[in-house]
Design a protein around this motif. Structure first.
Motif: not given
Length: 519
Positions: A280-306
């Motif tokens: 997945a291409k990602v961009v650095e979030k502009a500010y904490p509340e920016e309304p974009v999903g975050v590519v991260c891990q949940v329970d060690g599994v990659p996913q996008v969290v809204e």
């Protein structure tokens, strides 16, 4: 074609017989159209769809209460970054990407099934013009980027190569898109290498679990989300077509990003050299509340969290370097191997959970009057393309500069972001930056030199000036300079046209050379 009696019996089994309540008063043509629309709906699947929609809408809103404890950023070794890598590393990524393109192993796949409702147009988004001097549409810009990247790869490797363009449309966008491409001679691409296919449609459902009748002769249908890609690939044998062409790597992107780099060699090369099956291409979030999903891990599994699922406290967390801990903003721009897509369509697609979108859906009331609701009254169920990240054996993320690669077009100009004005500014600002880097100088009508671009970078500057200033297209460039993708894919090769020269705005650089326009 099934008879009215057969269709009625099937709808009874699904608990949706009300869809035929005006059938008797319809003329033969509209009645036949309604029956044809209802016939493919399997009773059990339709009943389950409607029940699931009503249950999902009635369920508790919000994220699981323990989500914060289960979240982790992606491991650093699984993340590449254009801005934080040295030139030699970036060169190796590009070299590998161009190599795969030259071998005809790379395809691009466009997600273009949405209706463009928020943009306020009745035609596909790809046909939209944001107001460039050239009046090019999104489709034309994308077609020309394909032609340029084919040319660059061919020149590097002394070969003729092809990047096939697969375009996933919907019932709403297939006809207009196909017509538009024919009218424009496929933008000088070989029509055999432009493959359009259609995603499935699902009925919109009222809060009581009944499918919505949009007109007396038509069910309210909606595309099944960009995650409908995986069913559509199977429905239309797209992966088999890719196999016949020798395609091994697929770059999937959304139609509405005016800065999207199709078949991006750096992204392709990074993913291939990492041995990734999904990226997945990602961009650095502009500010904490920016309304974009975050590519991260949940329970060690990659996913996008809204963004709506992450609390403000967690969204604001920063690492030792001062950068947001959860800063990998999802931009719907993905890499897949064909073999991964085969496994997804064969095994994992049924495991994808539909998401609920509550919408205002026009309907006919019990008397047959058309009603345009003032508040949401219906549920559209859709799957998301990124929900397959969890199934990847080797997932990677690739961080790119927002100002170079992400300026989405989602809303009309009445909105304060992601609108046509911001998309136009983002592209023209990028081209102004490229021109200055290539040695061009711009002057105003009095001959005074125009400035370099001013950029807002630090969190302190953003807090002082307002978060919107960190978004692509938030300010007009000092001069209007449009550079055709046929001349430059990512800023390369411009010195021969621009170095040491002085120009007045507005300016177009295309395959015919430099043209200063009348302002």
């Amino acid at each position: 074609m099934a008879s009215e009696q057969d269709v009625r019996a099937r709808l009874q089994r699904a608990g949706q017989e009300h869809l035929l309540r005006f059938c008797a008063e319809l003329a033969p043509g509209p009645r036949a159209a309604l029956l044809a629309e209802l016939e493919p709906l399997e009773p059990e699947a339709l009943r389950e769809h409607c029940q699931r929609a009503a249950a999902a809408c009635a369920g508790p809103p919000g994220p699981p209460p323990d989500l914060a404890e289960r979240l982790q950023p992606l491991p650093p070794e699984r993340v590449g970054s254009v801005s934080r890598s040295d030139p030699e590393t970036r060169r190796l990524w590009e070299e590998e990407g161009f190599h795969q393109i030259a071998l005809n192993k790379v395809a691009v796949l466009l997600l273009a099934g949405g209706q463009g409702t928020r943009l306020g147009v009745t035609y596909p988004k790809g046909m939209y013009q944001v107001g460039l001097p050239s009046q090019k549409t999104l489709y034309q810009l994308q077609a020309e980027r394909i032609r340029r990247v084919e040319q660059l790869a061919g020149e590097r490797h002394g070969t003729h190569c092809t990047v096939p363009w697969y375009i996933m449309t919907s019932e709403f966008t297939l006809g207009p898109t196909a017509t538009f491409f024919k009218e424009h001679d496929f933008f000088h691409l070989d029509p055999d290498n432009v493959v359009m296919f259609e995603q499935r449609m699902l009925p919109a459902v009222a809060f009581d679990g009944r499918a919505i009748l949009e007109r007396k002769d038509k069910v309210a249908m909606a595309p099944d989300g960009n995650g409908g890609l995986y069913c559509a690939l199977a429905d239309h044998q797209i992966l088999e077509d890719m196999g016949r062409r020798g395609v091994e790597f697929v770059h999937v992107y959304c139609v509405d990003n005016i800065l999207a780099r199709l078949a991006d060699p750096a992204f392709i090369g990074f993913c291939v050299l990492q041995g990734a099956d999904c990226g997945a291409k990602v961009v650095e979030k502009a500010y904490p509340e920016e309304p974009v999903g975050v590519v991260c891990q949940v329970d060690g599994v990659p996913q996008v969290v809204e963004y709506s699922e992450i609390s403000p406290e967690v969204a604001s967390l920063r690492g030792p370097d001062g950068v947001l801990l959860y800063n990998a903003g999802n931009i719907c721009n993905h890499f897949f191997t064909r073999s991964f897509l085969q496994v997804v369509t064969r095994e994992f697609e049924p495991l994808l959970k539909p998401h609920v979108a509550v919408k205002k859906v026009p309907y006919v009331d019990e008397e047959g009057n058309l009603v345009k609701p003032l508040k949401p009254n219906g549920i559209k169920m859709e799957k998301f393309v990124f929900d397959v990240f969890q199934f990847a054996e080797n997932f990677v993320a690739f961080e790119v500069p927002r100002e170079e690669e992400f300026a989405p077009l989602k809303n009309a100009d009445s909105a304060d972001r992601d609108n046509p004005t911001m998309a136009r500014r983002a592209l023209l600002t990028q081209h102004y930056r490229w021109a200055r880097q290539a040695g061009a100088c711009f002057v105003d009508a009095c001959g005074a030199r125009l400035p370099e671009l001013l950029r807002v970078h630090t969190p302190e500057q953003i807090l002082t000036s307002g978060p919107a200033l960190s978004l692509s297209g938030s300010e007009e460039p000092p001069a209007v300079c449009e550079i055709s993708p046929l001349v430059s894919y990512s800023g390369e090769g411009l010195e021969v046209y621009l170095q040491g020269r002085e120009f007045q705005s507005p300016l177009i650089l295309d395959e015919n050379g430099v043209r200063e326009l009348q302002s």
